[in-house]
Write a protein that holds these residues in place. Structure first.
Motif, PDB file in Angstrom:
ATOM      1  N   ASP A  34       0.830  -1.197   0.000  1.00  0.00           N
ATOM      2  CA  ASP A  34       0.000   0.000   0.000  1.00  0.00           C
ATOM      3  C   ASP A  34       0.866   1.250   0.000  1.00  0.00           C
ATOM      4  O   ASP A  34       1.902   1.291   0.648  1.00  0.00           O
ATOM      5  CB  ASP A  34      -0.887  -0.008   1.242  1.00  0.00           C
ATOM      6  CG  ASP A  34      -2.200   0.699   1.019  1.00  0.00           C
ATOM      7  OD1 ASP A  34      -2.164   1.874   0.606  1.00  0.00           O
ATOM      8  OD2 ASP A  34      -3.252   0.092   1.253  1.00  0.00           O
ATOM      9  N   VAL A  35       0.425   2.252  -0.758  1.00  0.00           N
ATOM     10  CA  VAL A  35       1.154   3.512  -0.893  1.00  0.00           C
ATOM     11  C   VAL A  35       0.176   4.661  -0.669  1.00  0.00           C
ATOM     12  O   VAL A  35      -0.915   4.656  -1.224  1.00  0.00           O
ATOM     13  CB  VAL A  35       1.767   3.666  -2.306  1.00  0.00           C
ATOM     14  CG1 VAL A  35       2.526   4.977  -2.427  1.00  0.00           C
ATOM     15  CG2 VAL A  35       2.664   2.489  -2.640  1.00  0.00           C
ATOM     16  N   ILE A  36       0.590   5.646   0.150  1.00  0.00           N
ATOM     17  CA  ILE A  36      -0.171   6.884   0.252  1.00  0.00           C
ATOM     18  C   ILE A  36       0.778   8.043  -0.053  1.00  0.00           C
ATOM     19  O   ILE A  36       1.977   7.965   0.210  1.00  0.00           O
ATOM     20  CB  ILE A  36      -0.852   7.081   1.624  1.00  0.00           C
ATOM     21  CG1 ILE A  36       0.154   7.111   2.767  1.00  0.00           C
ATOM     22  CG2 ILE A  36      -1.906   6.015   1.852  1.00  0.00           C
ATOM     23  CD1 ILE A  36      -0.447   7.500   4.094  1.00  0.00           C
ATOM     24  N   ALA A  37       0.226   9.095  -0.647  1.00  0.00           N
ATOM     25  CA  ALA A  37       1.023  10.272  -1.014  1.00  0.00           C
ATOM     26  C   ALA A  37       0.273  11.527  -0.584  1.00  0.00           C
ATOM     27  O   ALA A  37      -0.931  11.647  -0.812  1.00  0.00           O
ATOM     28  CB  ALA A  37       1.267  10.305  -2.517  1.00  0.00           C
ATOM     29  N   ASP A  38       0.987  12.454   0.033  1.00  0.00           N
ATOM     30  CA  ASP A  38       0.398  13.728   0.447  1.00  0.00           C
ATOM     31  C   ASP A  38       0.240  14.612  -0.792  1.00  0.00           C
ATOM     32  O   ASP A  38       1.224  14.943  -1.449  1.00  0.00           O
ATOM     33  CB  ASP A  38       1.301  14.401   1.475  1.00  0.00           C
ATOM     34  CG  ASP A  38       0.696  15.660   2.080  1.00  0.00           C
ATOM     35  OD1 ASP A  38      -0.362  16.111   1.600  1.00  0.00           O
ATOM     36  OD2 ASP A  38       1.293  16.189   3.036  1.00  0.00           O
ATOM     37  N   ILE A  39      -0.991  15.002  -1.099  1.00  0.00           N
ATOM     38  CA  ILE A  39      -1.242  15.847  -2.274  1.00  0.00           C
ATOM     39  C   ILE A  39      -1.816  17.210  -1.878  1.00  0.00           C
ATOM     40  O   ILE A  39      -2.386  17.914  -2.699  1.00  0.00           O
ATOM     41  CB  ILE A  39      -2.168  15.139  -3.293  1.00  0.00           C
ATOM     42  CG1 ILE A  39      -3.495  14.739  -2.663  1.00  0.00           C
ATOM     43  CG2 ILE A  39      -1.461  13.942  -3.912  1.00  0.00           C
ATOM     44  CD1 ILE A  39      -4.515  14.231  -3.662  1.00  0.00           C
ATOM     45  N   THR A  40      -1.624  17.580  -0.608  1.00  0.00           N
ATOM     46  CA  THR A  40      -2.062  18.886  -0.127  1.00  0.00           C
ATOM     47  C   THR A  40      -0.935  19.882  -0.372  1.00  0.00           C
ATOM     48  O   THR A  40       0.120  19.801   0.258  1.00  0.00           O
ATOM     49  CB  THR A  40      -2.419  18.821   1.375  1.00  0.00           C
ATOM     50  OG1 THR A  40      -3.371  17.780   1.574  1.00  0.00           O
ATOM     51  CG2 THR A  40      -2.966  20.140   1.859  1.00  0.00           C
ATOM     52  N   LYS A  41      -1.146  20.819  -1.304  1.00  0.00           N
ATOM     53  CA  LYS A  41      -0.063  21.685  -1.786  1.00  0.00           C
ATOM     54  C   LYS A  41       0.624  22.517  -0.712  1.00  0.00           C
ATOM     55  O   LYS A  41       1.810  22.766  -0.802  1.00  0.00           O
ATOM     56  CB  LYS A  41      -0.581  22.591  -2.897  1.00  0.00           C
ATOM     57  CG  LYS A  41      -0.852  21.814  -4.153  1.00  0.00           C
ATOM     58  CD  LYS A  41      -1.180  22.691  -5.315  1.00  0.00           C
ATOM     59  CE  LYS A  41      -1.404  21.810  -6.528  1.00  0.00           C
ATOM     60  NZ  LYS A  41      -1.617  22.535  -7.736  1.00  0.00           N
ATOM     61  N   ASP A  42      -0.066  22.946   0.330  1.00  0.00           N
ATOM     62  CA  ASP A  42       0.571  23.775   1.354  1.00  0.00           C
ATOM     63  C   ASP A  42       1.122  22.950   2.527  1.00  0.00           C
ATOM     64  O   ASP A  42       1.539  23.492   3.540  1.00  0.00           O
ATOM     65  CB  ASP A  42      -0.387  24.855   1.858  1.00  0.00           C
ATOM     66  CG  ASP A  42      -1.663  24.293   2.457  1.00  0.00           C
ATOM     67  OD1 ASP A  42      -1.931  23.091   2.287  1.00  0.00           O
ATOM     68  OD2 ASP A  42      -2.401  25.065   3.093  1.00  0.00           O
ATOM     69  N   SER A  43       1.167  21.644   2.383  1.00  0.00           N
ATOM     70  CA  SER A  43       1.657  20.752   3.431  1.00  0.00           C
ATOM     71  C   SER A  43       3.184  20.675   3.425  1.00  0.00           C
ATOM     72  O   SER A  43       3.815  20.735   2.374  1.00  0.00           O
ATOM     73  CB  SER A  43       1.076  19.355   3.210  1.00  0.00           C
ATOM     74  OG  SER A  43       1.650  18.432   4.111  1.00  0.00           O
ATOM     75  N   LYS A  44       3.768  20.484   4.597  1.00  0.00           N
ATOM     76  CA  LYS A  44       5.222  20.299   4.716  1.00  0.00           C
ATOM     77  C   LYS A  44       5.673  18.994   4.070  1.00  0.00           C
ATOM     78  O   LYS A  44       6.826  18.856   3.701  1.00  0.00           O
ATOM     79  CB  LYS A  44       5.648  20.302   6.184  1.00  0.00           C
ATOM     80  CG  LYS A  44       5.517  21.633   6.861  1.00  0.00           C
ATOM     81  CD  LYS A  44       5.954  21.550   8.306  1.00  0.00           C
ATOM     82  CE  LYS A  44       5.747  22.871   9.010  1.00  0.00           C
ATOM     83  NZ  LYS A  44       6.136  22.810  10.416  1.00  0.00           N
ATOM     84  N   THR A  45       4.770  18.049   3.943  1.00  0.00           N
ATOM     85  CA  THR A  45       5.114  16.745   3.358  1.00  0.00           C
ATOM     86  C   THR A  45       4.509  16.573   1.964  1.00  0.00           C
ATOM     87  O   THR A  45       4.331  15.441   1.502  1.00  0.00           O
ATOM     88  CB  THR A  45       4.662  15.601   4.282  1.00  0.00           C
ATOM     89  OG1 THR A  45       3.248  15.706   4.501  1.00  0.00           O
ATOM     90  CG2 THR A  45       5.399  15.632   5.602  1.00  0.00           C
ATOM     91  N   TYR A  46       4.219  17.671   1.284  1.00  0.00           N
ATOM     92  CA  TYR A  46       3.626  17.630  -0.053  1.00  0.00           C
ATOM     93  C   TYR A  46       4.447  16.730  -0.981  1.00  0.00           C
ATOM     94  O   TYR A  46       5.662  16.841  -1.062  1.00  0.00           O
ATOM     95  CB  TYR A  46       3.547  19.046  -0.629  1.00  0.00           C
ATOM     96  CG  TYR A  46       2.997  19.126  -2.036  1.00  0.00           C
ATOM     97  CD1 TYR A  46       1.707  18.714  -2.330  1.00  0.00           C
ATOM     98  CD2 TYR A  46       3.782  19.619  -3.075  1.00  0.00           C
ATOM     99  CE1 TYR A  46       1.204  18.788  -3.624  1.00  0.00           C
ATOM    100  CE2 TYR A  46       3.280  19.703  -4.365  1.00  0.00           C
ATOM    101  CZ  TYR A  46       1.984  19.286  -4.630  1.00  0.00           C
ATOM    102  OH  TYR A  46       1.491  19.359  -5.905  1.00  0.00           O
ATOM    103  N   MET A  47       3.783  15.796  -1.629  1.00  0.00           N
ATOM    104  CA  MET A  47       4.334  14.826  -2.583  1.00  0.00           C
ATOM    105  C   MET A  47       5.269  13.796  -1.944  1.00  0.00           C
ATOM    106  O   MET A  47       5.949  13.054  -2.652  1.00  0.00           O
ATOM    107  CB  MET A  47       5.031  15.522  -3.753  1.00  0.00           C
ATOM    108  CG  MET A  47       4.065  16.357  -4.581  1.00  0.00           C
ATOM    109  SD  MET A  47       2.576  15.470  -5.137  1.00  0.00           S
ATOM    110  CE  MET A  47       3.263  14.317  -6.302  1.00  0.00           C
TER     111      MET A  47
END
Length: 98
Positions: A34-47
């Motif tokens: 399983d893979v998850i990716a942060d796609i929230t542009k203003d997040s510190k962990t974006y992408m």
């Protein structure tokens, strides 16, 4: 929601565009990568991505926050994936990353 899949099945990176949802995913039979990716542009962990193997043997569950995309790859035949979502799924808002 249960999904029964065969070895090699790749769900593809998917998310809800307008109705961002929290999900809990577990594998009740077989195993998945399983893979998850942060796609929230203003997040510190974006992408940034996080990877974990879920299986009926290790009994791990994955909490997926709002603003994260998700995909999984079946590692065994007859793998059973279980999604728990506190809200209804809106088909018209489903998106994917190619």
């Amino acid at each position: 929601m249960y999904i029964l899949i065969k070895k090699g099945t790749l769900s593809g990176i998917h998310f809800q565009k307008t109705y961002k949802k929290v999900k809990i995913v577990s594998c009740t039979k077989g195993s998945i990568y399983d893979v998850i990716a942060d796609i929230t542009k203003d997040s510190k962990t974006y992408m940034k991505c996080f990877f974990v193997e879920l299986s009926n043997e290790n009994r791990k569950m994955l909490y997926i926050s709002k603003g994260f995309a998700h995909e999984f790859h079946a590692l065994e035949d007859n793998t059973e994936v279980f999604y728990r979502m506190p809200e209804f799924y809106h088909t018209e808002c489903g998106c994917g990353i190619g």
